[in-house]
Design a protein around this motif. Structure first.
Motif, short mmCIF file in Angstrom:
data_model
loop_
_atom_site.label_atom_id
_atom_site.label_comp_id
_atom_site.label_asym_id
_atom_site.label_seq_id
_atom_site.Cartn_x
_atom_site.Cartn_y
_atom_site.Cartn_z
N ASN A 248 0.82 -1.21 0.00
CA ASN A 248 0.00 0.00 0.00
C ASN A 248 0.86 1.26 0.00
O ASN A 248 0.60 2.21 -0.74
CB ASN A 248 -0.93 -0.02 1.22
N SER A 249 1.92 1.26 0.83
CA SER A 249 2.80 2.42 0.89
C SER A 249 3.45 2.67 -0.45
O SER A 249 3.53 3.81 -0.93
CB SER A 249 3.90 2.21 1.92
N ILE A 250 3.95 1.59 -1.06
CA ILE A 250 4.61 1.70 -2.36
C ILE A 250 3.63 2.28 -3.37
O ILE A 250 3.96 3.18 -4.15
CB ILE A 250 5.09 0.32 -2.86
N GLN A 251 2.40 1.78 -3.32
CA GLN A 251 1.40 2.22 -4.29
C GLN A 251 1.09 3.70 -4.11
O GLN A 251 1.11 4.47 -5.07
CB GLN A 251 0.14 1.38 -4.12
N VAL B 11 1.97 6.49 -6.93
CA VAL B 11 0.96 7.33 -7.56
C VAL B 11 1.25 8.80 -7.27
O VAL B 11 1.21 9.64 -8.18
CB VAL B 11 -0.46 6.94 -7.07
N SER B 12 1.59 9.11 -6.01
CA SER B 12 1.87 10.52 -5.70
C SER B 12 3.09 11.00 -6.48
O SER B 12 3.13 12.15 -6.93
CB SER B 12 2.13 10.75 -4.22
N THR B 13 4.11 10.14 -6.61
CA THR B 13 5.30 10.54 -7.36
C THR B 13 4.93 10.86 -8.80
O THR B 13 5.38 11.86 -9.36
CB THR B 13 6.36 9.43 -7.32
N PRO C 71 10.94 9.36 0.54
CA PRO C 71 10.28 9.80 1.78
C PRO C 71 8.78 9.52 1.78
O PRO C 71 8.22 9.30 2.85
CB PRO C 71 10.56 11.31 1.82
N ALA C 72 8.16 9.49 0.61
CA ALA C 72 6.71 9.26 0.58
C ALA C 72 6.38 7.84 1.04
O ALA C 72 5.34 7.62 1.66
CB ALA C 72 6.16 9.52 -0.82
N LEU D 192 -3.29 1.75 5.81
CA LEU D 192 -2.14 0.91 6.11
C LEU D 192 -0.91 1.49 5.44
O LEU D 192 -0.67 1.24 4.26
CB LEU D 192 -2.38 -0.50 5.58
N MET D 193 -0.18 2.30 6.17
CA MET D 193 1.06 2.80 5.60
C MET D 193 2.19 2.30 6.49
O MET D 193 2.05 2.25 7.72
CB MET D 193 1.07 4.34 5.57
N ILE D 194 3.30 2.00 5.87
CA ILE D 194 4.37 1.37 6.63
C ILE D 194 4.90 2.30 7.72
O ILE D 194 5.30 1.86 8.80
CB ILE D 194 5.49 0.90 5.66
N GLY D 195 4.86 3.61 7.44
CA GLY D 195 5.29 4.58 8.44
C GLY D 195 4.43 4.49 9.69
O GLY D 195 4.91 4.55 10.82
#
Ligand code: ATP
Ligand code: MG
Lengths: 381, 340
Positions: free
Chosen positions: B123-126, B130-132, B273-274, B290-293
């Motif tokens: 989820n974080s990668i996705q 997308v934001s990138t 960083p995202a 669900l974000m890894i951060g």
């Protein structure tokens, strides 16, 4: 018979043929950048298959004029016609013109092959045709074995050939070259100059070459246009420009020259006589001139047209006397700097035809200088 | 004695200001200085070497050592104590042979087995990807326009891009709550304009997360792109046009490929960083996001499971280091090809 001789002269010198249609017609073109006038009221005709050189000092507007031909700049006023078509408003990518840039402007992310083939790719040519023509073109500039290299892996001279090949591949009718040999060393430069002339004759393309190197212009050009501060000051064959400069600027810019200020004392249709304060005798010139009487004039004499001798010349004109102050041995010729009584220093060159000079002229020796009456040229300020 | 001093003085001394010189000279009288210098000189270390070594020293102190500590924790087991994990090396008895090495790969196994972590990663990668991409699509035209504007304006425009950095990051993210909430600025405006009748839920959605990330990281995209586009040789574009290439094609054939190093740098600066972003999803995103951060935060502070938190951090690092190394290689290659 006579007419055919005339005909061939007309082909070789279309600018002397009133019937010839110029390929490029530049009509009263001016280009201003804000207040600054970079190209000032230039009119010029260039003919098919000519190799025309624009020659002038740095910042005199050569590149600007060339960029207007290529379409990167629009004239502020005046018109440019190429092959009879008015070029105003036509973008560079629609002109029948290609340019070789001063900096070569090779695409750093493409190989030599891709660089050269770029123009054809843009035309939408088939892959196989592009490959064939690129290979041929690279062979022509002897760069075949470097086709897979990137520009940064090439030497300056090799890049220059790639740039030339890239500009030639679309078989333009007109090729513009901005200081094409600026980055090369002297030897390579001379060789490439001859290659360029050969290529031009082989392909029958019209070349307009910009240079600030007068020797290069003399070697390459069918005609030279000398520019100064945005203006074209003289147009002519290399010989015309060298032998008959029309102004002090041109005389000084092309080759070296000895100049004497003077005034007319006799003005006949077939000869003139000029008194120069810096020479102790008048100068006799064996051709008429067109100049207002009393106007300030300059007499120009090329260094190689002055002879040195230890004996006093006959007659009372076209000679003077001085003391040898400097001798420079350059191999093929020697340069003498000679101080006249008037304080003026003259430059005289002499070919070293014999190993041992019977008339051994040395430092601090008094010598006579004389010249033929066809040698001096009268120029305006 | 005096002779010795003259030798000890570094050659750069002449160029330094008088005050600094005085201080240096005073320093050189102290025994520790001379002792250190003598030791270092015996190992062949000079001032020049020290300058080169400094960045490495920095990396050692602030990257490698913390990394090793976190790595160490990630292999130990939890225990209720302070610190809340077992030491890696343990004396169980009096004798030398009773030294025990407590390597516990269970944390990583746990990451692998519990699908929560995998889903959080994906989820974080996705979200980051997308934001990138959105940041790139907005940032590229922005950087291009600035780089091609007149020199007079460039500085001002770049300043405006960087200006938000002068206020606190947290404050700016909070401001987005005010903009996006149900009776916030945006909804009120849309209702006033008659586009919508009822407030649209924007806060605590993925949209808000994208919005926040794109907004916050846009300068990181624009800066390397601008630096790249600004130094591009424009005669290349003229050459392309001269060879019959229309402006649009020239962009795709020349400008875009040549700006790839800038694109890669910008994307890395946003993406990395995202992925680990914690503040933006917590403040703007859905509560169950669900974000890894966020997972890292929960493990560390709520569950006080330092070893698992460390394992998450290490896994994340390894996951991100691989593409960085790859892209840096690719970038070095293009950069090498770019120097004409
Ligand atoms: N885009 C521009 N804006 C303002 N001034 C310009 C511009 N381009 C050229 N100039 C000015 O016009 C003059 C002529 O420039 P140009 O490049 O044509 O010189 P050049 O004869 O090619 O010189 P060089 O031999 O040094 O290449 C110069 O004084 C230059 O400063
Ligand atoms: Mg120029």
């Amino acid at each position: 018979m006579a007419s055919s001789v005339l005909e061939s002269a007309a082909i070789r010198q279309p600018w002397n043929d009133p019937r010839a249609e110029p390929y490029i017609r530049i009509e009263r073109v001016t280009k201003c950048f804000g207040e600054f006038v970079a190209v000032n009221d230039v009119s010029l005709n260039i003919y098919r298959t000519e190799l025309f050189c624009l020659l002038g000092g740095s910042g005199c507007g050569k590149t600007t004029l060339l960029r207007m031909l290529a379409g990167f700049e629009e004239p502020s006023s005046g018109k440019i016609f190429i092959d009879g078509i008015d070029m105003s408003g036509i973008p560079p990518y629609e002109r029948p013109v290609n340019m070789m840039f001063q900096s070569y402007a090779l695409f750093p992310h493409m190989t030599v092959e891709q660089n050269v083939g770029f123009g054809l790719k843009m035309e939408g040519k088939a892959k196989s045709e592009i490959a064939d023509r690129v290979a041929n073109m690279l062979k022509l500039v002897s760069m075949g074995e470097f086709s897979k290299r990137k520009p940064h892996q090439l030497s300056g001279g090799q890049r220059q050939r790639v740039a030339l090949a890239r500009a030639l591949i679309k078989q333009p009718k007109l090729l513009l070259l901005d200081e094409p040999l600026g980055a090369l060393d002297k030897k390579l430069r001379e060789r490439t100059q001859f290659e360029l002339v050969n290529l031009q004759e082989k392909l029958g393309v019209t070349f307009v070459v910009v240079t600030h190197d007068q020797e290069e212009a003399m070697t390459l050009a069918s005609r030279i246009g000398v520019m100064d501060q945005g203006r074209i000051v003289q147009v002519g064959t290399p010989k015309e420009i060298y032998e008959f400069p029309i102004s002090k600027f041109v005389a000084e810019f092309i080759g070296s020259v000895n100049l004497f200020e003077g005034r007319l004392i006799a003005d006949e249709p077939d000869h003139v006589r000029i008194a120069c304060p810096e020479l102790d005798r008048p100068v006799f010139v064996a051709h008429g001139i067109s100049s207002a009487p009393q106007a300030k004039l300059w007499v120009a004499i090329r260094p190689e047209k002055i002879q040195l001798s230890l004996k006093r010349p006959a007659g009372d004109e076209n000679w003077t006397r001085g003391i040898v102050k400097e001798i420079a041995y350059l191999g093929d010729l020697s340069v003498f700097l000679i101080l006249l009584d008037s304080g003026k220093t003259l430059r005289v060159t002499r070919p070293n035809m014999w190993r041992h000079d019977d008339e051994n002229i040395t430092w601090e020796q008094e010598v006579y200088l004389h010249w033929h009456d066809t040698s001096p040229v009268v120029v305006s300020a | 004695m005096t002779q010795h001093h003259r030798q000890a003085q570094p050659p750069q001394g002449e160029r330094l200001s008088a005050g600094v010189q005085l201080m240096l000279r005073a320093l050189q009288h102290l025994p520790p200085y001379r002792w250190t210098q003598a030791r270092l000189a015996r190992w062949g270390v000079r001032g020049r070497t020290a300058v080169v070594a400094l960045p490495y020293l920095w990396l050692l102190l602030f990257f490698l050592i913390p990394f090793v500590i976190v790595l160490k924790i990630s292999f130990s087991a939890t225990q209720l104590s302070m610190p809340p994990y077992q030491p890696l090396l343990q004396w169980t008895g009096e004798k030398l042979t009773s030294l025990r090495l407590n390597i516990n790969p269970g944390n990583y196994l746990y990451l692998w087995q519990d699908s929560l972590y995998g889903r959080a990663f994906v989820n974080s990668i996705q979200v980051a990807a997308v934001s990138t991409l959105i940041t790139l699509l907005i940032g590229y035209p922005l950087a291009y326009a600035i780089a091609r504007s007149s020199t007079k304006w460039r500085g001002v425009l770049m300043m405006m891009v960087i200006l938000p950095f002068w206020t606190s990051f947290l404050l700016r993210v909070y401001a987005w709550i005010g903009i996006l909430k149900n009776n916030g600025l945006l909804n009120n405006f849309l209702i006033w304009a008659g586009v919508i009748d009822e407030p649209v839920v924007m806060l605590q959605t993925n949209f808000a997360v994208y919005m926040g990330i794109v907004y916050s990281y846009l300068p990181f995209m624009v800066m390397p792109l601008y630096a790249n586009l600004e130094k591009m040789d424009l005669t290349l574009l003229e050459a392309a046009k001269d060879l019959g290439c229309r402006p649009m094609r020239a962009f795709f054939n020349i400008t875009l490929p040549l700006s790839m190093p800038g694109v890669v740098a910008g994307c890395m600066l946003v993406f990395i960083p995202a992925v680990g972003e914690f503040v933006i999803p917590s403040l703007l995103g859905p509560p169950d996001s669900l974000m890894i951060g966020k997972v890292l935060w929960t493990e560390f502070f709520n569950n006080r499971d330092w070893p698992v938190a460390s394992a998450v951090a290490i896994a994340l690092l390894i996951f991100l280091v691989v593409p960085i190394v790859y892209f840096q290689r690719a970038q070095a290659r293009t950069a090498q090809a770019g120097q004409a």
